[in-house]
Motif scaffolding. Structure first.
Motif, PDB file in Angstrom:
ATOM      1  N   ASP A   1      41.006  20.612  -0.272  1.00  0.00           N
ATOM      2  CA  ASP A   1      40.018  20.196   0.789  1.00  0.00           C
ATOM      3  C   ASP A   1      38.966  19.498   0.041  1.00  0.00           C
ATOM      4  O   ASP A   1      38.444  19.697  -0.826  1.00  0.00           O
ATOM      5  N   GLY A   2      38.573  18.320   0.678  1.00  0.00           N
ATOM      6  CA  GLY A   2      37.203  17.558   0.519  1.00  0.00           C
ATOM      7  C   GLY A   2      36.934  16.810   1.469  1.00  0.00           C
ATOM      8  O   GLY A   2      37.370  16.457   2.508  1.00  0.00           O
ATOM      9  N   VAL A   3      35.729  16.321   1.407  1.00  0.00           N
ATOM     10  CA  VAL A   3      35.148  15.461   2.332  1.00  0.00           C
ATOM     11  C   VAL A   3      34.501  14.015   1.419  1.00  0.00           C
ATOM     12  O   VAL A   3      33.617  14.198   0.481  1.00  0.00           O
ATOM     13  N   ALA A   4      35.088  12.926   1.924  1.00  0.00           N
ATOM     14  CA  ALA A   4      34.461  11.839   1.252  1.00  0.00           C
ATOM     15  C   ALA A   4      33.374  11.002   2.126  1.00  0.00           C
ATOM     16  O   ALA A   4      33.656  11.085   3.351  1.00  0.00           O
ATOM     17  N   GLU A   5      32.299  10.730   1.603  1.00  0.00           N
ATOM     18  CA  GLU A   5      31.269  10.200   2.309  1.00  0.00           C
ATOM     19  C   GLU A   5      30.927   8.991   2.014  1.00  0.00           C
ATOM     20  O   GLU A   5      31.058   8.568   0.666  1.00  0.00           O
ATOM     21  N   MET A   6      31.074   7.895   2.830  1.00  0.00           N
ATOM     22  CA  MET A   6      30.923   6.255   2.557  1.00  0.00           C
ATOM     23  C   MET A   6      30.475   5.556   3.514  1.00  0.00           C
ATOM     24  O   MET A   6      30.281   6.020   4.781  1.00  0.00           O
ATOM     25  N   ASP A   7      29.757   4.383   3.289  1.00  0.00           N
ATOM     26  CA  ASP A   7      29.237   3.504   4.184  1.00  0.00           C
ATOM     27  C   ASP A   7      30.210   2.445   4.586  1.00  0.00           C
ATOM     28  O   ASP A   7      30.651   1.647   3.774  1.00  0.00           O
ATOM     29  N   VAL A   8      30.596   2.654   5.875  1.00  0.00           N
ATOM     30  CA  VAL A   8      31.613   1.680   6.560  1.00  0.00           C
ATOM     31  C   VAL A   8      31.184   1.336   7.769  1.00  0.00           C
ATOM     32  O   VAL A   8      30.391   1.865   8.560  1.00  0.00           O
ATOM     33  N   ALA A   9      32.006   0.293   8.411  1.00  0.00           N
ATOM     34  CA  ALA A   9      31.429  -0.140   9.624  1.00  0.00           C
ATOM     35  C   ALA A   9      32.309   0.879  10.849  1.00  0.00           C
ATOM     36  O   ALA A   9      31.514   0.984  11.973  1.00  0.00           O
ATOM     37  N   THR A  10      33.198   1.201  10.616  1.00  0.00           N
ATOM     38  CA  THR A  10      34.171   1.982  11.457  1.00  0.00           C
ATOM     39  C   THR A  10      34.655   3.308  10.844  1.00  0.00           C
ATOM     40  O   THR A  10      35.026   3.306   9.507  1.00  0.00           O
ATOM     41  N   PRO A  11      34.983   4.380  11.653  1.00  0.00           N
ATOM     42  CA  PRO A  11      35.765   5.709  11.184  1.00  0.00           C
ATOM     43  C   PRO A  11      37.125   5.125  10.725  1.00  0.00           C
ATOM     44  O   PRO A  11      37.658   5.609   9.686  1.00  0.00           O
ATOM     45  N   GLU A  12      37.642   4.074  11.415  1.00  0.00           N
ATOM     46  CA  GLU A  12      39.057   3.876  10.851  1.00  0.00           C
ATOM     47  C   GLU A  12      38.990   2.974   9.691  1.00  0.00           C
ATOM     48  O   GLU A  12      39.944   3.244   8.903  1.00  0.00           O
ATOM     49  N   GLU A  13      37.839   2.112   9.109  1.00  0.00           N
ATOM     50  CA  GLU A  13      37.835   1.753   8.023  1.00  0.00           C
ATOM     51  C   GLU A  13      37.597   2.833   6.782  1.00  0.00           C
ATOM     52  O   GLU A  13      38.191   2.634   5.908  1.00  0.00           O
ATOM     53  N   ALA A  14      36.920   3.766   7.254  1.00  0.00           N
ATOM     54  CA  ALA A  14      36.810   4.931   6.041  1.00  0.00           C
ATOM     55  C   ALA A  14      38.170   5.600   6.050  1.00  0.00           C
ATOM     56  O   ALA A  14      38.628   5.806   4.766  1.00  0.00           O
TER      57      ALA A  14
ATOM     58  N   ALA B   1      52.291  16.692   1.711  1.00  0.00           N
ATOM     59  CA  ALA B   1      51.556  15.935   2.926  1.00  0.00           C
ATOM     60  C   ALA B   1      50.059  15.911   2.547  1.00  0.00           C
ATOM     61  O   ALA B   1      49.478  16.856   1.595  1.00  0.00           O
ATOM     62  N   ILE B   2      49.360  14.913   2.726  1.00  0.00           N
ATOM     63  CA  ILE B   2      47.974  14.657   2.739  1.00  0.00           C
ATOM     64  C   ILE B   2      47.428  14.090   4.165  1.00  0.00           C
ATOM     65  O   ILE B   2      48.083  13.439   4.676  1.00  0.00           O
ATOM     66  N   GLN B   3      46.471  14.799   4.629  1.00  0.00           N
ATOM     67  CA  GLN B   3      45.906  14.630   6.035  1.00  0.00           C
ATOM     68  C   GLN B   3      44.603  14.564   5.988  1.00  0.00           C
ATOM     69  O   GLN B   3      43.686  15.405   5.193  1.00  0.00           O
ATOM     70  N   GLY B   4      44.189  14.029   6.882  1.00  0.00           N
ATOM     71  CA  GLY B   4      42.670  13.546   6.982  1.00  0.00           C
ATOM     72  C   GLY B   4      42.441  12.963   8.069  1.00  0.00           C
ATOM     73  O   GLY B   4      43.077  11.974   8.885  1.00  0.00           O
ATOM     74  N   LYS B   5      40.838  13.179   8.740  1.00  0.00           N
ATOM     75  CA  LYS B   5      40.481  12.486   9.928  1.00  0.00           C
ATOM     76  C   LYS B   5      39.130  12.048   9.710  1.00  0.00           C
ATOM     77  O   LYS B   5      38.389  12.973   9.430  1.00  0.00           O
ATOM     78  N   ALA B   6      38.523  10.803  10.038  1.00  0.00           N
ATOM     79  CA  ALA B   6      37.262  10.420  10.100  1.00  0.00           C
ATOM     80  C   ALA B   6      36.460  11.057  11.016  1.00  0.00           C
ATOM     81  O   ALA B   6      36.942  11.083  12.191  1.00  0.00           O
ATOM     82  N   TYR B   7      35.241  11.357  10.786  1.00  0.00           N
ATOM     83  CA  TYR B   7      34.166  11.904  11.917  1.00  0.00           C
ATOM     84  C   TYR B   7      32.726  11.318  11.593  1.00  0.00           C
ATOM     85  O   TYR B   7      32.724  10.935  10.465  1.00  0.00           O
ATOM     86  N   LEU B   8      32.075  11.244  12.651  1.00  0.00           N
ATOM     87  CA  LEU B   8      30.710  10.802  12.287  1.00  0.00           C
ATOM     88  C   LEU B   8      29.658  12.040  11.975  1.00  0.00           C
ATOM     89  O   LEU B   8      30.038  13.245  12.520  1.00  0.00           O
ATOM     90  N   PRO B   9      29.061  12.125  10.966  1.00  0.00           N
ATOM     91  CA  PRO B   9      28.387  13.675  10.594  1.00  0.00           C
ATOM     92  C   PRO B   9      27.432  13.809  11.900  1.00  0.00           C
ATOM     93  O   PRO B   9      26.862  12.859  12.556  1.00  0.00           O
ATOM     94  N   GLY B  10      27.308  15.243  11.962  1.00  0.00           N
ATOM     95  CA  GLY B  10      26.522  15.698  13.061  1.00  0.00           C
ATOM     96  C   GLY B  10      26.342  17.087  12.798  1.00  0.00           C
ATOM     97  O   GLY B  10      26.373  17.640  11.842  1.00  0.00           O
ATOM     98  N   SER B  11      26.069  18.008  14.197  1.00  0.00           N
ATOM     99  CA  SER B  11      25.991  19.359  13.991  1.00  0.00           C
ATOM    100  C   SER B  11      27.432  19.997  13.385  1.00  0.00           C
ATOM    101  O   SER B  11      27.395  21.038  12.921  1.00  0.00           O
ATOM    102  N   GLU B  12      28.522  19.565  13.939  1.00  0.00           N
ATOM    103  CA  GLU B  12      29.474  20.063  13.430  1.00  0.00           C
ATOM    104  C   GLU B  12      29.720  20.089  12.051  1.00  0.00           C
ATOM    105  O   GLU B  12      30.595  20.886  11.406  1.00  0.00           O
ATOM    106  N   ASP B  13      29.193  19.075  11.189  1.00  0.00           N
ATOM    107  CA  ASP B  13      29.134  19.074   9.735  1.00  0.00           C
ATOM    108  C   ASP B  13      28.244  19.962   9.102  1.00  0.00           C
ATOM    109  O   ASP B  13      28.141  20.173   7.906  1.00  0.00           O
TER     110      ASP B  13
END
Length: 68
Positions: free
Chosen positions: A10-23, A49-61
């Motif tokens: 389990d991991g969380v990658a944090e990056m500066d990109v224009a869209t969640p899809e780009e991340a 399998a490897i699975q992931g989904k981009a999201y914008l940081p907020g209270s759920e984080d």
């Protein structure tokens, strides 16, 4: 004796990109390269399998917010 080990990474990658899809695309490309360059290791580990989904940081984080 044969023993099976079910493992999860389990991991969380944090990056500066224009869209969640780009991340998602950047992480996908990085993971695919990692797998391609380490096929024997991934076969030995039985990776399926490897699975992931981009999201914008907020209270759920924020774990503390969820526990309150």
């Amino acid at each position: 004796m044969k023993v099976k080990v079910h493992w999860i990474i389990d991991g969380v990658a944090e990056m500066d990109v224009a869209t969640p899809e780009e991340a998602e695309q950047k992480v996908d490309e990085t993971l695919r390269a990692l797998i391609a360059n380490n096929k024997e290791l991934f076969e030995t580990l039985g990776a399926r399998a490897i699975q992931g989904k981009a999201y914008l940081p907020g209270s759920e984080d924020d774990i503390e917010t969820q526990e309150d």
